[in-house]
Design a protein around this motif. Structure first.
Motif, short mmCIF file in Angstrom:
data_model
loop_
_atom_site.label_atom_id
_atom_site.label_comp_id
_atom_site.label_asym_id
_atom_site.label_seq_id
_atom_site.Cartn_x
_atom_site.Cartn_y
_atom_site.Cartn_z
N LEU A 60 0.79 -1.23 0.00
CA LEU A 60 0.00 0.00 0.00
C LEU A 60 0.82 1.29 0.00
O LEU A 60 0.33 2.32 -0.43
CB LEU A 60 -0.94 0.01 1.22
CG LEU A 60 -1.95 -1.14 1.28
CD1 LEU A 60 -2.76 -1.05 2.57
CD2 LEU A 60 -2.86 -1.12 0.06
N ALA A 61 2.05 1.24 0.49
CA ALA A 61 2.86 2.47 0.54
C ALA A 61 4.32 2.11 0.33
O ALA A 61 5.15 2.22 1.24
CB ALA A 61 2.67 3.18 1.89
N PRO A 62 4.68 1.67 -0.87
CA PRO A 62 6.03 1.16 -1.12
C PRO A 62 7.11 2.21 -0.87
O PRO A 62 6.92 3.40 -1.15
CB PRO A 62 5.98 0.75 -2.59
CG PRO A 62 4.83 1.52 -3.18
CD PRO A 62 3.83 1.66 -2.09
N THR A 63 8.23 1.75 -0.35
CA THR A 63 9.35 2.62 -0.05
C THR A 63 10.60 1.76 0.09
O THR A 63 10.56 0.54 -0.14
CB THR A 63 9.10 3.43 1.24
OG1 THR A 63 10.13 4.39 1.42
CG2 THR A 63 9.02 2.52 2.46
N GLU A 64 11.71 2.38 0.48
CA GLU A 64 12.96 1.65 0.69
C GLU A 64 12.99 1.13 2.13
O GLU A 64 12.82 1.90 3.08
CB GLU A 64 14.17 2.56 0.44
CG GLU A 64 14.19 3.22 -0.93
CD GLU A 64 14.28 2.20 -2.07
OE1 GLU A 64 14.96 1.18 -1.87
OE2 GLU A 64 13.67 2.44 -3.13
N ILE A 65 13.21 -0.18 2.28
CA ILE A 65 13.14 -0.85 3.59
C ILE A 65 14.41 -1.67 3.79
O ILE A 65 14.86 -2.35 2.87
CB ILE A 65 11.91 -1.77 3.68
CG1 ILE A 65 10.62 -1.00 3.36
CG2 ILE A 65 11.82 -2.42 5.06
CD1 ILE A 65 9.41 -1.90 3.17
#
Length: 360
Positions: A60-65
């Motif tokens: 739902l809220a893709p980012t760098e992890i």
């Protein structure tokens, strides 16, 4: 959308299985929370909290992890047994993770809008190579110092690009802490103390008074109790009404429970819990494990960490030679006819009792 395909409760993920995990996961969506601390024993959904936070962001809220494990083998085990199995079982995630092997392997999982990077604390230099909005330190208390630097500090520095929007998550069973008052070490107990220190309160099914569940002890009027000949069938004594609570009451108590902070919120949401709350471990198993551990200090340390979810403070040992300076001579009347004196010593919690007997 999460589907669980391992463990004893397979199928669609239900927050009702572990109600105490809901608020921890919700903090990952709270824009005011910059750091989540989960100080825990085993079997209280620590891995699933990690998986759900990562899975929801991918969907739902893709980012760098960044996911940081203690060692390389632990990172590999989490990737294969936990993350990959979640992706295979959950269509929404399976359709997002890249099928290209260069972008889907033991070290990286790329998806539209971001990527998941799997690293380990024993090689912290890997943490310094990329920025991330979210970083999760798994079993942080087990991290060992290295010549390359502090893995936690290096990882936290990688979130500065997202200042004000970063999320740092530290999930760990506590270990051993030798710190004196005012000192800190890498154990999760210090991270918990930096936060608002939340504990999970549940109601007694008899008096409806809310309380935290504690192991207690033989000298306390509450906690887990059992008959000497039936340790496999313990019950819990309410600290308010002293009524016995049975294990089958636990699920309903958990459903009605809530987290309560003891300190003001400062951007760090910290949680602690013990295994009495776990729906995956019976109280009888806990008691039997305690009885098997209590006479062995090494086993008791493991029990304190993995069952009670508490830090172990090493017991200070004194060599008997160091006590010689306390040796005293004192006058004592010995009745006529006494030929031999013997002394018996009994160690109490707060004193030593000694009795001298004359024999004749």
């Amino acid at each position: 959308f999460r589907v669980v395909d391992r463990g004893s409760r397979k199928g669609k993920w239900l927050n009702s299985t572990v109600p105490f995990a809901t608020e921890i996961m919700a903090c990952a969506d709270d824009p005011l929370v910059r750091e989540i601390i989960y100080k825990k024993p085993s079997q209280v959904a620590g891995t699933e909290v990690t998986n759900n936070i990562i899975g929801k962001r991918i969907h739902l809220a893709p980012t760098e992890i960044i996911y940081c494990a203690e060692k390389e083998d632990k990172a590999t085990a989490w990737t294969q047994e936990s993350f990959d199995s979640m992706v295979r079982a959950t269509p929404e995630l399976r359709n997002l993770i890249s099928k290209n092997r260069a972008d889907n392997n033991q070290n990286v999982k790329r998806f539209p809008g971001g990527g998941l990077y799997i690293v380990w604390a024993s090689s912290p230099a890997e943490l310094s190579s990329r920025p991330a909005q979210i970083i999760i330190f798994d079993e942080k208390a087990a991290y060992k110092p290295t010549n390359e630097g502090d893995a936690v500090k290096l990882g936290e520095a990688r979130t500065k690009t997202y200042d004000g929007e970063e999320l740092i998550v530290k999930i760990s069973t506590p270990r051993r802490c030798n710190c004196t008052e005012g000192e800190t070490c890498g154990d999760i107990c210090h991270d918990y103390e930096r936060g608002d220190q939340r504990e999970y309160y549940v109601p007694c099914p008899h008096c409806d008074e809310f309380q935290t569940l504690k192991f207690g002890g033989k000298d306390t009027s509450f906690g887990l109790k059992w008959e000497p000949d039936a340790p496999e069938s313990p019950f819990y004594l309410c600290e308010h009404c002293a009524c016995p609570i049975e294990e089958f009451d636990r699920d309903d108590m958990l459903a009605k429970g809530y987290w309560k902070a003891s300190k003001p919120f400062n951007g760090v949401a910290s949680f602690q819990i013990n295994q009495i709350y776990s729906p995956f471990v019976s109280w009888g198993r806990m008691v039997i494990d305690f009885l098997e551990s209590k006479s062995d200090i090494t086993k008791l340390e493991v029990y304190t960490n993995t069952v009670l979810g508490e830090v172990w403070k090493p017991v200070e040992r004194i060599d008997y030679e160091d006590m010689s300076w306390k040796l005293e001579h004192y006058a004592a009347d010995v009745p006529p006819g006494v030929l031999v004196l013997t002394a018996g010593v009994d160690i109490q919690k707060n004193r030593i009792e000694c009795e001298v007997v004359g024999w004749g």
